[in-house]
Design an enzyme around this catalytic site. Structure first.
Site, mmCIF file in Angstrom:
data_model
loop_
_atom_site.group_PDB
_atom_site.id
_atom_site.type_symbol
_atom_site.label_atom_id
_atom_site.label_comp_id
_atom_site.label_asym_id
_atom_site.label_seq_id
_atom_site.Cartn_x
_atom_site.Cartn_y
_atom_site.Cartn_z
ATOM 1 N N GLY A 146 0.678 -1.192 0.100
ATOM 2 C CA GLY A 146 -0.105 0.072 -0.022
ATOM 3 C C GLY A 146 0.778 1.390 0.068
ATOM 4 C CB SER A 147 2.675 3.529 -1.238
ATOM 5 O OG SER A 147 2.635 3.199 -2.541
ATOM 6 N N GLY A 183 5.483 3.661 3.881
ATOM 7 C CA GLY A 183 6.794 4.071 4.334
ATOM 8 C C GLY A 183 7.652 4.068 2.868
ATOM 9 N NE ARG A 195 -1.747 -7.396 -1.929
ATOM 10 C CZ ARG A 195 -1.800 -6.145 -2.641
ATOM 11 N NH1 ARG A 195 -2.532 -6.118 -3.608
ATOM 12 N NH2 ARG A 195 -0.883 -5.315 -2.191
#
Length: 417
Positions: free
Chosen positions: A157-158, A160, A280
């Site tokens: 989810g981007s 960091g 996934r």
């Protein structure tokens, strides 16, 4: 005895609810195992049972699933999130249920190991280094050349992830990652990568079959928050063929090929360069866009695969779906939202969805959590879909009161009392 689908952990941006609904359409009882079921009350509202269990404890999960088998015929176990997918695959193996290879999933989730395997198979990827501290990050960036992407070796989810263009930005972001603010999913290890510049594409795969390719745009650097996406991507035959070839090479290199795979790549001067491979489905709203564009319900077909049924991945039609993400532009409190009903009533609009409710505190993170919602439009052509989408988005409004304003208001009120 009722047949049940176990859904492990929570999900990103609404995909979990789609799994619940798919299970119910297939006559299954959806049961969610989570370390904090209160985060997913919407599951219970839709008739899904939620059970609290430590999702980091494989033995505890085995015990809970064994207990459930006294009441249910567990037809399958799955998850929609990276953090739980390897564990779900281990549970499938333990209970002799259909599922992916746990070892392949785990090595794919470790981005450094993934990079090594892709490089060994000559899959085009950005230059990369592994680092553990500021000095190693600086040395890696010097070898690769600024700007570079600095991110956790394990994550999604981007979260960091940041583009660092100067030495000061390198130190600042590395200090942030290692300073206790970032929540690590594994031991702290940092990946430093070449910034692969060019249009971005998402490849959706089920088994070894390429379902489709999308394109998307992110917001301004240094973060990578998606602002829009289009399905399918407008590609030439040659571009499509090259992306497909690279994607299938990824499956072979990583030992994938059972169930869903989502690949992200950038089209650079070298052609398609793989940014990352996820074992996934891409998160919502990609599954909705695939269904609108091709008539293929990837989540339902994934559930069918998980319970041992045969998938049907045939395209029913060919449309163009476009989406716009509604992204927070400031920190504060979401006061109100408006216009969503009018936007949803626009002909050709397929979905208007909010992820948050009014009075929610907004603290931007520079990742997927900055998205407040999305709007999807669909039609027979790209130009028409884009026009419908813009008309709908122009009707949607919201207000965020900045934190400074709230603090000042509270201070004034306290002086009056």
């Amino acid at each position: 005895m009722a047949r049940a689908l176990i859904i492990l952990g929570g999900t990103m941006m609404g995909s979990g609810l789609l799994y619940v609904q798919a299970a119910q359409r297939l006559g299954l009882e959806p049961i969610t195992l989570s370390d904090d079921p209160t985060r997913y009350d919407h599951f219970a509202a839709k008739g899904a049972e939620t059970i609290r269990v430590d999702t980091d404890d494989l033995d505890a999960l085995i015990r809970e699933c064994s207990r459930l088998r006294a009441t249910y015929d567990i037809a399958g176990i799955t998850s929609a999130r990276d953090a739980f997918y390897a564990t779900a695959s281990k549970l499938c193996r333990h209970f002799d249920l259909p599922g992916p290879n746990p070892e392949a999933i785990e090595q794919c989730l470790d981005k450094y190991t993934q990079r090594q395997l892709l490089a060994a198979s000559r899959v085009p990827i950005p230059a990369y280094r592994l680092a553990a501290n500021v000095a190693e990050v600086e040395a890696s960036a010097a070898e690769i050349g600024l700007p570079v992407i600095v991110k956790p070796a394990v994550g999604s989810g981007s979260v960091g992830v940041r583009l660092c263009r100067t030495p000061d930005e390198l130190v600042e972001h590395t200090t942030y990652l290692l300073g206790g603010q970032h929540i690590w999913q594994s031991s702290p290890r940092i990946l430093v990568e070449e910034f692969a510049q060019g249009p971005s594409y998402g490849i959706d795969i089920m088994g070894d079959q390429i379902i489709g390719i999308s394109t998307g745009d992110c917001g301004p650097p240094p973060h990578f928050v998606y602002r829009s996406s289009t399905y399918p991507a407008p590609l030439t035959d040659g571009e499509h063929e090259r992306i497909v070839d690279v994607s299938l090479s990824c499956l072979r290199a990583l030992g994938l090929g059972w169930g869903p795979t989502g690949i992200e790549c950038a089209w650079t001067t070298r052609g398609p360069v793989v940014i990352e491979v996820n074992p996934r489905l891409h998160g919502s709203p990609t599954p909705q866009m695939v269904r609108l564009a091709y008539g293929v319900d990837l989540i339902t077909e994934h559930v069918k695969l998980v319970i041992g049924d045969e998938c049907d991945l045939r395209r029913r039609h060919s449309h163009t779906a476009t989406a716009r993400y509604l992204v927070a532009d400031r920190d504060g409190t979401l006061d109100w939202i408006a216009g969503d009903s009018q936007a949803a009533a626009v002909s050709g609009v397929a979905e208007v969805k909010w992820y948050v409710q009014p009075k929610t505190p907004i603290v931007r993170k520079g990742d997927y959590r900055d998205c407040l919602g999305h709007v999807i439009a669909v039609s027979s052509s790209l130009l028409r879909s884009e026009a419908i989408l813009q008309r709908a988005v122009d009707l949607v409004h919201w207000s965020i009161t900045p934190l400074k304003t709230i603090v000042e208001s509270d201070s004034k009120n306290s002086k009056l009392t």
